[in-house]
Design a protein around this motif. Structure first.
Motif, PDB file in Angstrom:
ATOM      1  N   VAL A 291       0.838  -1.205   0.000  1.00 20.94           N
ATOM      2  CA  VAL A 291       0.000   0.000   0.000  1.00 20.94           C
ATOM      3  C   VAL A 291       0.874   1.257   0.000  1.00 20.94           C
ATOM      4  CG1 VAL A 291      -1.749   1.309   1.254  1.00 20.94           C
ATOM      5  CG2 VAL A 291      -1.904  -1.174   1.155  1.00 20.94           C
ATOM      6  N   ALA A 292       1.929   1.241   0.821  1.00 20.28           N
ATOM      7  CA  ALA A 292       2.831   2.388   0.880  1.00 20.28           C
ATOM      8  C   ALA A 292       3.520   2.615  -0.467  1.00 20.28           C
ATOM      9  CB  ALA A 292       3.877   2.190   1.979  1.00 20.28           C
ATOM     10  N   LEU A 293       3.881   1.536  -1.152  1.00 18.39           N
ATOM     11  CA  LEU A 293       4.501   1.654  -2.468  1.00 18.39           C
ATOM     12  C   LEU A 293       3.529   2.269  -3.469  1.00 18.39           C
ATOM     13  CD1 LEU A 293       6.917   1.033  -4.339  1.00 18.39           C
ATOM     14  CD2 LEU A 293       5.918  -1.243  -4.712  1.00 18.39           C
ATOM     15  N   ALA A 294       2.271   1.829  -3.435  1.00 24.30           N
ATOM     16  CA  ALA A 294       1.265   2.402  -4.333  1.00 24.30           C
ATOM     17  C   ALA A 294       1.051   3.884  -4.034  1.00 24.30           C
ATOM     18  CB  ALA A 294      -0.053   1.641  -4.193  1.00 24.30           C
ATOM     19  N   ALA A 295       1.018   4.240  -2.748  1.00 21.46           N
ATOM     20  CA  ALA A 295       0.849   5.644  -2.362  1.00 21.46           C
ATOM     21  C   ALA A 295       2.052   6.472  -2.806  1.00 21.46           C
ATOM     22  CB  ALA A 295       0.659   5.754  -0.848  1.00 21.46           C
ATOM     23  N   LEU A 296       3.250   5.891  -2.730  1.00 21.65           N
ATOM     24  CA  LEU A 296       4.452   6.586  -3.203  1.00 21.65           C
ATOM     25  C   LEU A 296       4.352   6.872  -4.703  1.00 21.65           C
ATOM     26  CD1 LEU A 296       7.421   7.528  -2.613  1.00 21.65           C
ATOM     27  CD2 LEU A 296       8.125   5.223  -3.319  1.00 21.65           C
ATOM     28  N   GLY A 297       3.933   5.867  -5.486  1.00 28.13           N
ATOM     29  CA  GLY A 297       3.780   6.065  -6.921  1.00 28.13           C
ATOM     30  C   GLY A 297       2.748   7.120  -7.248  1.00 28.13           C
ATOM     31  N   PHE A 298       1.661   7.116  -6.499  1.00 24.70           N
ATOM     32  CA  PHE A 298       0.630   8.142  -6.666  1.00 24.70           C
ATOM     33  C   PHE A 298       1.200   9.535  -6.398  1.00 24.70           C
ATOM     34  CE2 PHE A 298      -2.612  10.704  -4.388  1.00 24.70           C
ATOM     35  CZ  PHE A 298      -3.491  10.928  -5.434  1.00 24.70           C
ATOM     36  N   GLY A 299       1.935   9.682  -5.284  1.00 25.87           N
ATOM     37  CA  GLY A 299       2.511  10.977  -4.933  1.00 25.87           C
ATOM     38  C   GLY A 299       3.524  11.461  -5.958  1.00 25.87           C
ATOM     39  N   ILE A 300       4.377  10.563  -6.447  1.00 27.26           N
ATOM     40  CA  ILE A 300       5.372  10.947  -7.450  1.00 27.26           C
ATOM     41  C   ILE A 300       4.696  11.442  -8.719  1.00 27.26           C
ATOM     42  CG2 ILE A 300       7.112  10.008  -9.029  1.00 27.26           C
ATOM     43  CD1 ILE A 300       8.070   8.216  -6.756  1.00 27.26           C
ATOM     44  N   THR A 301       3.691  10.715  -9.188  1.00 30.60           N
ATOM     45  CA  THR A 301       3.005  11.095 -10.422  1.00 30.60           C
ATOM     46  C   THR A 301       2.345  12.460 -10.278  1.00 30.60           C
ATOM     47  OG1 THR A 301       2.563   8.753 -10.829  1.00 30.60           O
ATOM     48  CG2 THR A 301       1.327  10.343 -12.144  1.00 30.60           C
ATOM     49  N   VAL A 302       1.636  12.669  -9.174  1.00 27.26           N
ATOM     50  CA  VAL A 302       0.984  13.955  -8.939  1.00 27.26           C
ATOM     51  C   VAL A 302       2.025  15.064  -8.799  1.00 27.26           C
ATOM     52  CG1 VAL A 302      -0.428  15.263  -7.309  1.00 27.26           C
ATOM     53  CG2 VAL A 302      -1.078  12.939  -7.917  1.00 27.26           C
ATOM     54  N   GLY A 303       3.131  14.766  -8.111  1.00 22.69           N
ATOM     55  CA  GLY A 303       4.171  15.777  -7.904  1.00 22.69           C
ATOM     56  C   GLY A 303       4.759  16.291  -9.206  1.00 22.69           C
ATOM     57  N   PHE A 304       5.015  15.391 -10.152  1.00 23.70           N
ATOM     58  CA  PHE A 304       5.500  15.813 -11.469  1.00 23.70           C
ATOM     59  C   PHE A 304       4.510  16.775 -12.124  1.00 23.70           C
ATOM     60  CE2 PHE A 304       8.482  12.210 -11.506  1.00 23.70           C
ATOM     61  CZ  PHE A 304       9.548  12.748 -12.217  1.00 23.70           C
ATOM     62  N   VAL A 305       3.247  16.403 -12.108  1.00 23.58           N
ATOM     63  CA  VAL A 305       2.226  17.192 -12.808  1.00 23.58           C
ATOM     64  C   VAL A 305       2.035  18.552 -12.148  1.00 23.58           C
ATOM     65  CG1 VAL A 305      -0.214  17.265 -13.466  1.00 23.58           C
ATOM     66  CG2 VAL A 305       1.074  15.124 -13.649  1.00 23.58           C
ATOM     67  N   GLU A 306       2.105  18.607 -10.818  1.00 27.32           N
ATOM     68  CA  GLU A 306       1.868  19.864 -10.111  1.00 27.32           C
ATOM     69  C   GLU A 306       2.913  20.929 -10.436  1.00 27.32           C
ATOM     70  OE1 GLU A 306      -0.653  18.576  -6.135  1.00 27.32           O
ATOM     71  OE2 GLU A 306       1.510  18.909  -5.959  1.00 27.32           O
ATOM     72  N   VAL A 307       4.073  20.516 -10.886  1.00 27.96           N
ATOM     73  CA  VAL A 307       5.099  21.473 -11.312  1.00 27.96           C
ATOM     74  C   VAL A 307       4.991  21.761 -12.800  1.00 27.96           C
ATOM     75  CG1 VAL A 307       7.588  21.836 -11.591  1.00 27.96           C
ATOM     76  CG2 VAL A 307       6.695  20.866  -9.464  1.00 27.96           C
ATOM     77  N   ALA A 308       4.708  20.735 -13.591  1.00 25.99           N
ATOM     78  CA  ALA A 308       4.690  20.891 -15.042  1.00 25.99           C
ATOM     79  C   ALA A 308       3.508  21.732 -15.537  1.00 25.99           C
ATOM     80  CB  ALA A 308       4.672  19.521 -15.714  1.00 25.99           C
ATOM     81  N   VAL A 309       2.351  21.584 -14.902  1.00 28.57           N
ATOM     82  CA  VAL A 309       1.162  22.318 -15.362  1.00 28.57           C
ATOM     83  C   VAL A 309       1.327  23.826 -15.216  1.00 28.57           C
ATOM     84  CG1 VAL A 309      -1.269  22.763 -14.848  1.00 28.57           C
ATOM     85  CG2 VAL A 309      -0.463  20.421 -15.118  1.00 28.57           C
ATOM     86  N   PRO A 310       1.744  24.352 -14.062  1.00 28.85           N
ATOM     87  CA  PRO A 310       1.988  25.796 -13.992  1.00 28.85           C
ATOM     88  C   PRO A 310       3.055  26.259 -14.984  1.00 28.85           C
ATOM     89  CG  PRO A 310       1.874  24.863 -11.795  1.00 28.85           C
ATOM     90  CD  PRO A 310       1.913  23.707 -12.744  1.00 28.85           C
ATOM     91  N   ALA A 311       4.024  25.389 -15.279  1.00 32.76           N
ATOM     92  CA  ALA A 311       5.050  25.752 -16.258  1.00 32.76           C
ATOM     93  C   ALA A 311       4.439  25.918 -17.648  1.00 32.76           C
ATOM     94  CB  ALA A 311       6.144  24.685 -16.287  1.00 32.76           C
ATOM     95  N   VAL A 312       3.490  25.054 -17.995  1.00 32.50           N
ATOM     96  CA  VAL A 312       2.799  25.185 -19.284  1.00 32.50           C
ATOM     97  C   VAL A 312       2.039  26.494 -19.339  1.00 32.50           C
ATOM     98  CG1 VAL A 312       0.977  24.236 -20.750  1.00 32.50           C
ATOM     99  CG2 VAL A 312       2.595  22.696 -19.644  1.00 32.50           C
TER     100      VAL A 312
END
Length: 425
Positions: free
Chosen positions: A224-245
């Motif tokens: 479960v912790a591994l799945a939550a880590l993957g979720f956080g990483i994916t969201v973290g990438f997008v949260e920086v890239a979207v404002p950059a766009v």
């Protein structure tokens, strides 16, 4: 155990005797959860004029939250939630006061980062305590599943409102207004929650001692912790890239609006998902939901326009709340009930670490490689971790191997459960 819920189950859960005041006070306590960190970042940036210092303070705060979630959860499992929450709130007041004074008096960046970490460390984890409280309020089955879905959906709403409030309040005559207002809401809500009869009467459940990793010692919990880590990483990438766009398109203010869009679709679909979950087997949901979410992030890399990005985010966003709900529900399978609060703390920690890793890596890619690479990296990272979770799926299907059989979430209920429910009324 049923892991589906009807819409009527939400009403039953929220109107259960004893649930009213904990629900209301936890709403106030959790509302600033996405507001305080951003408000602190904007406050420091406004007063110091440095995004670098502000970013370091924000990173310190995230690190504190990641550590505090597990520590507080473990203490609440062993002592009950009321006293630990009250002590944490007192420390939180001191930490926020010290941080504000440090900013106002122009202290060094090192001091600001350390105090930012202390603020995060002492943020009262009412979300974890609130999630665990439902075990004492409603029986296992659809109603409890609806309660967990409510927790995930309401939290997602706060992640929409929090940043918006932070952005508005930083324009107030005093830039620290958002920090103080958020802290006041968190303090009042946390104290109110801790003192409700349902919370005060919760008693710790005995579990086997001597496990340094606590809930994380169980293989299913690590999955479960591994799945939550993957979720956080994916969201973290997008949260920086979207404002950059949005910034590259000359429409910087739309960055926050776009991020709110996928949260809105997430909340809307989350209600439906709790009624019609897919896949049905719990051990398949973690890898499938993460993998689908990660794959749907990839189209955001197509360099067209903001409208296309908005549509892509709406589509990907529908899988956010289902993952949060699944993380919460799966804890019942993989961790003993006596470690439920700490187990949820590990989920918070994993997501937070993932967000921090995603933010930092995405920022580097945006600046040195290009914005599309950040979206593609998010998709690749999330997909890879989904594969790893898939390989570990059997750890979710297996019951908890705990010597205290009566504390297992899949064990038979107590022969006389009424006193526990009555105590919460």
């Amino acid at each position: 155990m049923s892991h589906t819920a009807r819409f009527s189950d939400y009403r039953v859960a929220l109107t259960t005797p004893g649930a009213g005041w904990p629900v209301l006070t936890s709403l106030l306590a959790r509302m600033p959860i996405a507001m305080i960190g951003l408000s602190l970042l904007l406050y420091v940036q406004r007063e110091t004029g440095s995004f670098a210092v502000a970013g370091a303070v924000s990173a310190g705060s995230l690190t504190g939250v990641a550590l505090g979630a597990v520590v507080q959860g473990r203490i609440m499992d062993r002592r009950g939630p009321t006293v630990p929450l009250l002590v944490t709130v007192s420390l939180f007041v001191i930490a926020v006061t010290a941080a504000v004074l440090a900013v106002e008096t122009g202290q060094s960046s090192v001091v600001l980062v350390l105090l930012g970490g202390l603020v995060g460390l002492t943020e009262p984890m009412v979300g974890a305590a609130s999630r665990s409280l439902w075990v004492h309020l409603v029986p296992a089955g659809p109603v409890r599943h609806a309660a967990y879905a409510y927790e995930a959906i309401s939290l997602e709403v706060f992640f929409i409102l929090g940043p918006a409030l932070a952005g508005v309040l930083v324009a107030a005559p005093w830039a620290g207004t958002g920090v103080v207002l958020g802290a006041v809401c968190m303090v009042v809500g946390s104290v109110g929650f801790a003192l409700t009869p349902a919370v005060r009467r919760v008693r710790p459940v005995r579990v086997s001692a001597g496990r340094l990793l606590g809930a994380l010692a169980y293989p299913g919990m690590r999955t479960v912790a591994l799945a939550a880590l993957g979720f956080g990483i994916t969201v973290g990438f997008v949260e920086v890239a979207v404002p950059a766009v949005a910034t590259e398109a000359g429409r910087a203010p739309l960055g926050g609006v776009l991020l709110a869009l996928w949260s809105l679709s997430s909340v809307a679909f989350g209600l439906y998902y709790a009624v019609r979950p897919w896949p049905r087997p719990m051990h398949l949901r973690l890898p499938v939901l993460l993998g689908l979410f990660a794959l749907l992030v990839a189209p955001m890399a197509i360099p067209t326009n903001l409208l296309w990005l908005a549509l892509a985010m709406l589509v990907a966003g529908v899988w956010i709340t289902p993952q949060s709900t699944t993380h919460s529900t799966t804890i019942e399978i993989v961790a003993p009930r006596g470690l439920a609060t700490e187990a949820f703390g590990w989920v918070v920690t994993s997501v937070t670490i993932g967000l921090a890793a995603g933010h930092s890596t995405s920022g580097y890619l945006v600046e040195h490689v290009g914005i599309p690479s950040a979206f593609l990296a998010a998709s690749a990272a999330g997909t890879l971790i989904a594969v790893l979770v898939w390989l570990r799926r059997d750890t979710i299907a297996e019951p908890v191997n705990d010597p205290d059989a009566e504390n297992r979430p899949d064990a038979e209920p107590d022969p006389d459960p009424e006193p526990e429910t009555a105590a919460a009324n």
